[in-house]
Motif scaffolding. Structure first.
Motif, PDB file in Angstrom:
ATOM      1  N   LYS A 233       0.858  -1.174   0.000  1.00 20.73           N
ATOM      2  CA  LYS A 233       0.000   0.000   0.000  1.00 20.73           C
ATOM      3  C   LYS A 233       0.897   1.227   0.000  1.00 20.73           C
ATOM      4  CE  LYS A 233      -4.090  -1.968   2.269  1.00 20.73           C
ATOM      5  NZ  LYS A 233      -5.068  -1.823   3.382  1.00 20.73           N
ATOM      6  N   LEU A 234       0.419   2.286  -0.642  1.00 24.42           N
ATOM      7  CA  LEU A 234       1.220   3.491  -0.818  1.00 24.42           C
ATOM      8  C   LEU A 234       0.529   4.673  -0.143  1.00 24.42           C
ATOM      9  CD1 LEU A 234       3.671   4.834  -2.298  1.00 24.42           C
ATOM     10  CD2 LEU A 234       2.137   5.168  -4.247  1.00 24.42           C
ATOM     11  N   VAL A 235       1.279   5.409   0.674  1.00 22.89           N
ATOM     12  CA  VAL A 235       0.745   6.591   1.347  1.00 22.89           C
ATOM     13  C   VAL A 235       1.551   7.808   0.903  1.00 22.89           C
ATOM     14  CG1 VAL A 235       0.255   7.731   3.539  1.00 22.89           C
ATOM     15  CG2 VAL A 235       0.010   5.236   3.346  1.00 22.89           C
ATOM     16  N   ILE A 236       0.873   8.787   0.341  1.00 23.62           N
ATOM     17  CA  ILE A 236       1.518   9.997  -0.156  1.00 23.62           C
ATOM     18  C   ILE A 236       0.997  11.181   0.654  1.00 23.62           C
ATOM     19  CG2 ILE A 236       1.866  11.508  -2.128  1.00 23.62           C
ATOM     20  CD1 ILE A 236       3.120   8.747  -2.509  1.00 23.62           C
ATOM     21  N   ILE A 237       1.893  11.865   1.355  1.00 24.30           N
ATOM     22  CA  ILE A 237       1.504  12.998   2.199  1.00 24.30           C
ATOM     23  C   ILE A 237       2.061  14.283   1.605  1.00 24.30           C
ATOM     24  CG2 ILE A 237       1.508  13.961   4.536  1.00 24.30           C
ATOM     25  CD1 ILE A 237       2.155  11.121   5.565  1.00 24.30           C
ATOM     26  N   SER A 238       1.161  15.181   1.200  1.00 29.28           N
ATOM     27  CA  SER A 238       1.525  16.495   0.676  1.00 29.28           C
ATOM     28  C   SER A 238       2.643  16.394  -0.356  1.00 29.28           C
ATOM     29  CB  SER A 238       1.943  17.432   1.823  1.00 29.28           C
ATOM     30  OG  SER A 238       1.930  18.771   1.393  1.00 29.28           O
ATOM     31  N   SER A 239       2.375  15.652  -1.416  1.00 30.43           N
ATOM     32  CA  SER A 239       3.387  15.443  -2.444  1.00 30.43           C
ATOM     33  C   SER A 239       2.719  15.171  -3.784  1.00 30.43           C
ATOM     34  CB  SER A 239       4.304  14.286  -2.060  1.00 30.43           C
ATOM     35  OG  SER A 239       5.413  14.201  -2.936  1.00 30.43           O
TER      36      SER A 239
ATOM     37  N   PRO B 126      -3.375  -0.099  -3.513  1.00 31.86           N
ATOM     38  CA  PRO B 126      -4.189   0.999  -2.990  1.00 31.86           C
ATOM     39  C   PRO B 126      -3.292   2.171  -2.590  1.00 31.86           C
ATOM     40  CG  PRO B 126      -4.789  -1.085  -1.958  1.00 31.86           C
ATOM     41  CD  PRO B 126      -3.505  -1.311  -2.700  1.00 31.86           C
ATOM     42  N   VAL B 127      -3.779   3.375  -2.841  1.00 32.91           N
ATOM     43  CA  VAL B 127      -3.006   4.583  -2.538  1.00 32.91           C
ATOM     44  C   VAL B 127      -3.840   5.504  -1.648  1.00 32.91           C
ATOM     45  CG1 VAL B 127      -1.774   6.573  -3.486  1.00 32.91           C
ATOM     46  CG2 VAL B 127      -1.857   4.420  -4.786  1.00 32.91           C
ATOM     47  N   LEU B 128      -3.235   5.970  -0.587  1.00 29.80           N
ATOM     48  CA  LEU B 128      -3.843   6.984   0.273  1.00 29.80           C
ATOM     49  C   LEU B 128      -3.109   8.295   0.048  1.00 29.80           C
ATOM     50  CD1 LEU B 128      -5.481   8.188   2.654  1.00 29.80           C
ATOM     51  CD2 LEU B 128      -3.778   7.181   4.207  1.00 29.80           C
ATOM     52  N   ILE B 129      -3.849   9.308  -0.380  1.00 34.75           N
ATOM     53  CA  ILE B 129      -3.282  10.639  -0.555  1.00 34.75           C
ATOM     54  C   ILE B 129      -3.798  11.532   0.564  1.00 34.75           C
ATOM     55  CG2 ILE B 129      -3.156  12.669  -2.037  1.00 34.75           C
ATOM     56  CD1 ILE B 129      -3.630  10.823  -4.430  1.00 34.75           C
ATOM     57  N   ILE B 130      -2.877  12.136   1.309  1.00 34.11           N
ATOM     58  CA  ILE B 130      -3.243  13.083   2.364  1.00 34.11           C
ATOM     59  C   ILE B 130      -2.685  14.444   1.979  1.00 34.11           C
ATOM     60  CG2 ILE B 130      -3.127  13.628   4.822  1.00 34.11           C
ATOM     61  CD1 ILE B 130      -2.485  10.687   5.365  1.00 34.11           C
ATOM     62  N   SER B 131      -3.555  15.446   1.979  1.00 33.70           N
ATOM     63  CA  SER B 131      -3.130  16.784   1.578  1.00 33.70           C
ATOM     64  C   SER B 131      -3.762  17.823   2.487  1.00 33.70           C
ATOM     65  CB  SER B 131      -3.551  17.042   0.121  1.00 33.70           C
ATOM     66  OG  SER B 131      -3.290  18.376  -0.267  1.00 33.70           O
ATOM     67  N   GLY B 132      -3.022  18.877   2.789  1.00 34.75           N
ATOM     68  CA  GLY B 132      -3.605  20.011   3.485  1.00 34.75           C
ATOM     69  C   GLY B 132      -4.354  20.874   2.481  1.00 34.75           C
ATOM     70  N   ASP B 133      -5.425  21.512   2.909  1.00 36.09           N
ATOM     71  CA  ASP B 133      -6.206  22.299   1.950  1.00 36.09           C
ATOM     72  C   ASP B 133      -5.425  23.474   1.387  1.00 36.09           C
ATOM     73  OD1 ASP B 133      -6.218  23.691   4.346  1.00 36.09           O
ATOM     74  OD2 ASP B 133      -8.363  24.103   4.359  1.00 36.09           O
ATOM     75  N   ASN B 134      -4.392  23.915   2.097  1.00 34.95           N
ATOM     76  CA  ASN B 134      -3.557  25.025   1.633  1.00 34.95           C
ATOM     77  C   ASN B 134      -2.071  24.665   1.724  1.00 34.95           C
ATOM     78  OD1 ASN B 134      -5.501  27.417   1.136  1.00 34.95           O
ATOM     79  ND2 ASN B 134      -6.183  26.574   3.090  1.00 34.95           N
ATOM     80  N   ASP B 135      -1.735  23.457   1.273  1.00 35.13           N
ATOM     81  CA  ASP B 135      -0.357  22.962   1.404  1.00 35.13           C
ATOM     82  C   ASP B 135       0.494  23.216   0.160  1.00 35.13           C
ATOM     83  OD1 ASP B 135      -1.465  21.153  -0.335  1.00 35.13           O
ATOM     84  OD2 ASP B 135      -0.817  19.360   0.748  1.00 35.13           O
ATOM     85  N   GLY B 136      -0.033  23.980  -0.793  1.00 33.50           N
ATOM     86  CA  GLY B 136       0.746  24.296  -1.983  1.00 33.50           C
ATOM     87  C   GLY B 136       0.496  23.374  -3.155  1.00 33.50           C
ATOM     88  N   LEU B 137      -0.229  22.280  -2.944  1.00 26.64           N
ATOM     89  CA  LEU B 137      -0.570  21.397  -4.056  1.00 26.64           C
ATOM     90  C   LEU B 137      -1.741  21.987  -4.840  1.00 26.64           C
ATOM     91  CD1 LEU B 137      -0.406  17.835  -2.451  1.00 26.64           C
ATOM     92  CD2 LEU B 137       1.202  18.810  -4.092  1.00 26.64           C
TER      93      LEU B 137
END
Length: 222
Positions: A80-86, A156-167
């Motif tokens: 499983k892949l977890v991507i945080i703010s990337s 399966p991939v989990l993407i976690i992002s901040g609403d204003n993290d620059g992405l």
């Protein structure tokens, strides 16, 4: 960025292998150019050395791009892949972020918490200027791992992002759609990949939300 808080909690329920990439943390500085493919191969090399056939892989920021590259290069190694703010491509960042990468100068980072953290564990503190130059060259280099490669990821991939993290959230949603998400789940099966947008969070601030991230990780990895 706060892995010191996350790792002990994750270790309560699973084996954790924390990798410090080239020039980061306790890993010595090297004149070898920082490159996503090479760094992903380094991670796979650690897995080979430890005789780990496959594992859940998580990465934040630069580490998230490396995690994407590992999953593309060696999909059988990633459960499983977890991507945080990337992101997997330069255009996944908002234009002002890419412009900031181009404008950064080494002196911006002197006498900052980043230098303090480097000095605390780096094998050779005198390499700080060299490390900065190497990192700035890295973030200024455009990259794109390919939409088609993301769409072919089997895990399966989990993407976690901040609403204003620059992405760029439009691009982020496109990424999630490539992974099978963004559907009407009342009318079709829930996708195996997940997307979490954490409110009122910047790029750095998101990683400090230990309980929130742990909650998402525990639910996704169980």
């Amino acid at each position: 960025m706060n892995w010191a808080q996350l790792i002990p909690e994750l270790s309560k329920t699973r084996k954790v292998i924390a990798i410090e990439l080239q020039g980061h943390g306790h890993t010595p500085f090297s004149d070898r150019k920082l490159d996503l493919a090479t760094l992903a191969s380094d991670v796979e090399g650690v897995m080979n050395y430890l005789k780990v056939d496959s594992a859940d892989v998580a990465g934040y920021s630069m580490g998230g791009s490396v995690a994407y590259k590992l999953a593309i290069q060696s999909p059988k190694r990633v459960k499983k892949l977890v991507i945080i703010s990337s992101t997997y491509k330069s255009t996944g960042w908002r234009p002002e972020v890419n412009n900031a990468f181009k404008a950064f100068k080494p002196e911006f980072f002197n006498n900052t918490p980043f230098e303090t953290a480097y000095d605390a564990v780096a094998p050779d503190k005198t390499k700080w200027p060299n490390f900065l130059e190497q990192m700035l060259a890295f973030v200024r280099t455009s990259f794109d791992m390919g939409d088609s490669n993301i769409a072919k990821l089997p895990m399966p991939v989990l993407i976690i992002s901040g609403d204003n993290d620059g992405l760029d959230k439009v691009e982020l949603m496109k990424t999630y759609q490539l992974l099978g998400g963004g559907i009407a789940a009342d009318l079709a099966p829930m996708p195996k990949s997940h997307l979490a947008i954490v409110p009122s969070q910047s790029h750095v601030g998101l990683m400090m939300q230990t309980k929130i991230i742990l909650g998402y990780l525990d639910d996704f990895l169980k």
